[in-house]
Scaffold this active site. Structure first.
Site, short mmCIF file in Angstrom:
data_model
loop_
_atom_site.label_atom_id
_atom_site.label_comp_id
_atom_site.label_asym_id
_atom_site.label_seq_id
_atom_site.Cartn_x
_atom_site.Cartn_y
_atom_site.Cartn_z
N LYS A 1 0.78 -1.30 0.00
CA LYS A 1 -0.19 -0.05 0.01
C LYS A 1 0.79 1.39 0.04
O LYS A 1 0.64 2.09 -0.82
CB LYS A 1 -0.99 0.01 1.15
CG LYS A 1 -1.70 -1.14 1.11
CD LYS A 1 -2.71 -0.96 2.48
CE LYS A 1 -1.89 -1.25 3.81
NZ LYS A 1 -1.27 -2.56 3.93
N GLU B 1 -1.86 5.01 5.88
CA GLU B 1 -2.50 4.18 7.15
C GLU B 1 -3.93 4.91 7.43
O GLU B 1 -4.01 5.17 8.43
CB GLU B 1 -1.51 4.45 8.28
CG GLU B 1 -0.11 4.12 7.92
CD GLU B 1 0.14 2.47 7.94
OE1 GLU B 1 -0.77 1.94 7.86
OE2 GLU B 1 1.37 2.20 7.91
#
Length: 206
Positions: A15, A89
């Site tokens: 990610k 995040e």
């Protein structure tokens, strides 16, 4: 048209690497981006976004009580037009902060790309992920593989012996030494105590 995007996955799917690649792509074309990162994840240093393959960039660190819309308005006032906002995040966002990011999209007409986990080590949604799933214009899964060869969709928190940890706070910062991505079937198996997982060893961030 600006949109709110949520790119979600299990651990170790890349990610942050994808976020940093997106930032590079924008900047290569002469566009300005803002990278937001939660203060509670300071493994690479406060405000630093770092991937486990060694890429990193400086971002704006934010706390849970801060208004992201106002932070970005202040950034624009100081540095000029923004072409994109990237959030690392994103599972750690609050409900209010997800709404604030939607306002950045709808009022400021700036695309916002959020990257984060969908569920915690118990298989439950994080607050930020819950409201991104509810309110984002576009959802995209970043896929990764379980050691069994199946698609990994769940995250296990493990101890030094590879045993699943089933209790504790939802947020406990860690990388490959503490978390392993697995398929749903493997998640159930390990949570029943029918097997262990050997954590991956890496000092870098997922």
């Amino acid at each position: 048209m600006a949109k709110l995007y949520f790119y979600y996955s299990a651990m170790n799917a890349g990610k942050t690497t994808t976020l940093l690649q997106s930032a590079y792509n924008y900047r290569e074309r002469g566009m300005r981006v803002a990278i937001l990162t939660p203060k509670l994840d300071f493994r690479a240093g406060s405000g630093t976004v770092a991937s486990r393959i060694g890429l990193q960039a400086e971002g704006i660190a934010f706390g849970r009580d801060e208004d992201l819309h106002r932070i970005l308005e202040a950034d624009i006032a100081e540095h000029g037009k923004l072409d994109c906002v990237l959030v690392d995040e994103a599972q750690f966002l609050t409900k209010a902060q997800v709404w604030q990011l939607s306002e950045v999209v709808d009022q400021l007409r700036i695309p916002v790309l959020c990257y984060g986990l969908r569920t915690d080590f118990r298989g439950e949604l994080f607050e930020g992920s819950q409201y991104l799933l509810a309110w984002a214009d576009e959802l995209q899964e970043i896929k990764t593989i379980c050691h069994s060869g199946k698609k990994a969709t769940m995250n296990l928190r493990v101890d030094e012996g590879g045993r699943a940890v089933q209790d504790g706070p939802q947020v406990e910062i860690g990388g490959n030494e503490r978390y392993v991505s697995v398929s749903r079937a493997e998640f159930k198996k390990v949570m029943r105590g029918e097997g262990g997982i050997e954590p991956l060893q890496s000092p870098l961030k997922f």
